[in-house]
Design an enzyme around this catalytic site. Structure first.
Site, PDB file in Angstrom:
ATOM      1  N   TYR A  61     -27.832  57.174 -19.291  1.00  8.12           N
ATOM      2  CA  TYR A  61     -27.893  55.639 -20.117  1.00  8.12           C
ATOM      3  C   TYR A  61     -28.820  54.808 -18.800  1.00  8.12           C
ATOM      4  O   TYR A  61     -28.508  54.955 -17.614  1.00  8.12           O
ATOM      5  CB  TYR A  61     -26.558  54.957 -20.054  1.00  8.12           C
ATOM      6  CG  TYR A  61     -26.400  54.796 -21.537  1.00  8.12           C
ATOM      7  CD1 TYR A  61     -27.207  53.818 -22.213  1.00  8.12           C
ATOM      8  CD2 TYR A  61     -25.164  55.204 -22.257  1.00  8.12           C
ATOM      9  CE1 TYR A  61     -26.894  53.736 -23.695  1.00  8.12           C
ATOM     10  CE2 TYR A  61     -24.940  55.242 -23.567  1.00  8.12           C
ATOM     11  CZ  TYR A  61     -25.864  54.117 -24.414  1.00  8.12           C
ATOM     12  OH  TYR A  61     -25.830  54.435 -25.442  1.00  8.12           O
ATOM     13  N   GLU A  63     -30.099  51.403 -19.325  1.00  7.63           N
ATOM     14  CA  GLU A  63     -30.384  50.051 -20.074  1.00  7.63           C
ATOM     15  C   GLU A  63     -31.105  48.990 -19.034  1.00  7.63           C
ATOM     16  O   GLU A  63     -30.687  48.997 -17.727  1.00  7.63           O
ATOM     17  CB  GLU A  63     -29.282  49.503 -20.610  1.00  7.63           C
ATOM     18  CG  GLU A  63     -28.814  49.841 -21.823  1.00  7.63           C
ATOM     19  CD  GLU A  63     -27.799  49.220 -22.436  1.00  7.63           C
ATOM     20  OE1 GLU A  63     -27.125  48.361 -21.876  1.00  7.63           O
ATOM     21  OE2 GLU A  63     -27.294  49.681 -23.468  1.00  7.63           O
ATOM     22  N   ASP A 207     -52.120  48.122 -34.312  1.00  9.30           N
ATOM     23  CA  ASP A 207     -50.983  49.210 -34.659  1.00  9.30           C
ATOM     24  C   ASP A 207     -51.861  50.378 -34.561  1.00  9.30           C
ATOM     25  O   ASP A 207     -52.545  50.784 -35.489  1.00  9.30           O
ATOM     26  CB  ASP A 207     -50.270  48.822 -35.814  1.00  9.30           C
ATOM     27  CG  ASP A 207     -49.162  50.225 -36.005  1.00  9.30           C
ATOM     28  OD1 ASP A 207     -49.222  51.167 -35.279  1.00  9.30           O
ATOM     29  OD2 ASP A 207     -48.377  49.958 -36.837  1.00  9.30           O
ATOM     30  N   THR A 233     -47.402  55.133 -31.575  1.00  8.40           N
ATOM     31  CA  THR A 233     -46.364  56.194 -31.648  1.00  8.40           C
ATOM     32  C   THR A 233     -47.118  57.295 -30.562  1.00  8.40           C
ATOM     33  O   THR A 233     -48.495  57.228 -30.219  1.00  8.40           O
ATOM     34  CB  THR A 233     -46.364  57.140 -32.941  1.00  8.40           C
ATOM     35  OG1 THR A 233     -47.436  57.246 -33.670  1.00  8.40           O
ATOM     36  CG2 THR A 233     -45.404  56.104 -33.773  1.00  8.40           C
ATOM     37  N   LYS A 236     -48.578  61.762 -32.534  1.00  4.42           N
ATOM     38  CA  LYS A 236     -49.666  62.249 -33.448  1.00  4.42           C
ATOM     39  C   LYS A 236     -50.759  62.603 -32.811  1.00  4.42           C
ATOM     40  O   LYS A 236     -50.330  63.773 -32.098  1.00  4.42           O
ATOM     41  CB  LYS A 236     -49.881  60.791 -34.242  1.00  4.42           C
ATOM     42  CG  LYS A 236     -48.900  60.173 -34.984  1.00  4.42           C
ATOM     43  CD  LYS A 236     -49.256  58.986 -36.061  1.00  4.42           C
ATOM     44  CE  LYS A 236     -48.062  58.652 -37.133  1.00  4.42           C
ATOM     45  NZ  LYS A 236     -47.262  57.595 -36.418  1.00  4.42           N
ATOM     46  N   ARG A 242     -41.725  62.569 -30.107  1.00  7.64           N
ATOM     47  CA  ARG A 242     -41.656  61.552 -30.841  1.00  7.64           C
ATOM     48  C   ARG A 242     -41.337  60.211 -30.124  1.00  7.64           C
ATOM     49  O   ARG A 242     -40.476  60.269 -29.486  1.00  7.64           O
ATOM     50  CB  ARG A 242     -40.623  61.782 -31.821  1.00  7.64           C
ATOM     51  CG  ARG A 242     -40.791  63.145 -32.746  1.00  7.64           C
ATOM     52  CD  ARG A 242     -39.760  63.050 -33.910  1.00  7.64           C
ATOM     53  NE  ARG A 242     -40.323  61.882 -35.052  1.00  7.64           N
ATOM     54  CZ  ARG A 242     -41.395  62.282 -35.905  1.00  7.64           C
ATOM     55  NH1 ARG A 242     -42.139  63.351 -35.766  1.00  7.64           N
ATOM     56  NH2 ARG A 242     -41.938  61.342 -36.252  1.00  7.64           N
TER      57      ARG A 242
HETATM   58  N1  DSN Z   1     -45.205  58.183 -41.251  1.00  3.68           N
HETATM   59  C1  DSN Z   1     -46.281  58.098 -40.594  1.00  3.68           C
HETATM   60  C2  DSN Z   1     -47.580  58.373 -41.241  1.00  3.68           C
HETATM   61  O1  DSN Z   1     -47.313  59.604 -41.797  1.00  3.68           O
HETATM   62  O2  DSN Z   1     -48.532  58.061 -41.319  1.00  3.68           O
HETATM   63  C3  DSN Z   1     -46.531  56.477 -40.590  1.00  3.68           C
HETATM   64  O3  DSN Z   1     -45.283  55.989 -39.844  1.00  3.68           O
END
Ligand code: DSN
Length: 421
Positions: A61, A63, A207, A233, A236, A242
């Site tokens: 933890y 925080e 974003d 994120t 990707k 993740r």
């Molecule tokens: N689920 C993602 C996507 O496939 O684009 C976006 O959050």
């Protein structure tokens, strides 16, 4: 085929302790190895990142922030978080980085919390034109708590209509303007968006979840010099664990950090933070820059080859890692195409196209992406083969033919092994 060596000795332990879950791990590994992963938001992270995710950092933890924690014993995880922050700032040339968001959606909650109050007006891309749930969908907190005004793409060329965006901004005086999408294959003109934000006094939020990996690999222009805040994120094209991350100008650092913790999250997932640090190091390598360029080159070939098969690439093609394909010419809808491709071992998703006459559950399109297959080492020739496999799968509901295509998919993926022992 034994996969045990990949998972290491701890997998033997897991197999004995919980064979049900051990079986899921093996089956998922086999699924990823033997089918084609064309979901534009997925990738194969490195073994080093997987090692961090499966480490004892998961137990801690922490925080707070490095040097200012609410728990003892954080001296080791502090080192990981400082490294992750430094690498993020250096890779993207950012003034501030927060590496704690658990996901892209969590990062976006923090952006709203840092810059707006419920009821404020936010201008964002509409979901049917490629935006994300957190950009104002009525079923999401963003659409419930904020006055979201949506902009979209022009009907004639399916590109963002910056004139409409400016008009909407002048008329509605939004507190914040969001650019970024989940199904927009073209580049965004960040300079133009900055000018509009300055004209109406709005916070510029990008974003960048989908394309930040291409920015990291210097394959497309960066939003960082223009935006007040960039959320994304890490799993990707970026190819990390993740999770989410936020970059911002120094003047917003305190607001962002307070919005993440204690505003929105408790303890960060320190194993993921370490994984993010590893991925950022990998992204700084020349090999990653080659990868990012190959992702785009492959996606262009994939989109063009699908057009050669009689389908239509939305927005006239792609400049990124994803292509949105209008499949109405095939006389098959997105839902059926998704199902048939799935049976053939081709994993992609049905996707609404701009001005789609079908419902979001059915759709007239599919979305394909090249991040995972490029990580496997596939190139233009394989993209052409994949387009042909997709076209043949969409065209048939004959189970035998779909099984035969699945056999070809297995033969193809066997030539580009992932996580092999
Ligand atoms: N689920 C993602 C996507 O496939 O684009 C976006 O959050």
């Amino acid at each position: 085929m034994s996969q045990t060596p990949f998972y290491g000795p701890d997998f033997e332990l897991l197999s004995q302790q919980d064979p049900d879950i051990a079986k899921v791990l093996l089956s998922e590994l086999k699924r990823q190895q033997t089918t084609l992963q064309l979901i534009a938001s997925e990738n194969f992270t490195s073994r080093a990142v997987l090692a961090a995710l499966g480490s004892t950092l998961s137990n801690k933890y922490a925080e707070g922030y490095p040097g200012k924690r609410y728990y003892g014993g954080c001296e080791e995880v502090d080192v990981a978080e400082v490294i992750a922050i430094d690498r993020a700032k250096s890779l993207f040339g950012a003034e501030h980085a927060n590496v704690q968001p658990h996901s892209g959606a969590s990062a976006n909650v923090a952006v709203y919390a840092a810059f707006t109050k419920p009821g404020d007006t936010v201008l964002a891309m509409s979901l049917p034109h490629g935006g994300h749930l957190t950009h104002g969908s009525k079923v999401n907190f963003s659409g419930k708590w904020f006055n979201i005004v949506s902009y979209g793409v022009r009907q004639e060329d399916e590109l963002i209509d910056y004139d409409e965006l400016r008009d909407l901004a002048i008329k509605n005086k939004p507190k914040m303007i969001c650019s970024g999408a989940t199904a927009y294959p073209s580049l965004i003109d960040f300079k133009k968006v900055r000018e509009i934000c300055d004209e109406v006094g709005a916070i510029m939020w990008v974003d960048a979840a989908h394309f930040i990996g291409l920015v990291a690999g210097k394959a497309i222009p960066s939003p960082v010099p223009y935006a007040d805040v960039v959320s994304f994120t890490t799993h990707k094209v970026l190819r990390g664990p993740r999770g989410g991350m936020i970059l911002s100008k120094a003047e917003h650092a305190q607001a962002i950090d307070k919005a993440v913790f204690p505003g929105m999250q408790g303890g960060p997932i320190m194993s993921a933070v370490a994984g993010k640090a590893i991925a950022l190091k990998e992204c700084a390598e020349p090999a990653y820059q080659r990868y990012a360029k190959d992702v785009i080159a492959n996606c262009k070939v994939l989109a063009k080859s699908l057009e050669d098969e009689g389908m239509r690439a939305v927005s006239g093609g792609t400049e990124t890692h994803l292509a949105l394909i209008d499949i109405r010419n095939t006389k098959v809808n997105g839902k059926v195409a998704d199902e048939r491709c799935g049976l053939a071992g081709i994993v992609l998703n049905k996707n609404a196209i701009p001005f789609d006459p079908e419902s979001p559950a059915v759709t007239s399109g599919i979305r394909v992406g090249s991040p995972a297959t490029t990580t496997q080492g596939m190139g233009p020739n394989e993209m052409k083969s994949i387009a042909s496999l997709i076209a043949r799968a969409i065209a048939t509901d004959d189970q035998k033919k779909l099984s035969a295509i699945r056999g070809e998919v297995q033969a193809l993926t066997a030539r580009f092994p992932i996580y092999s022992a």
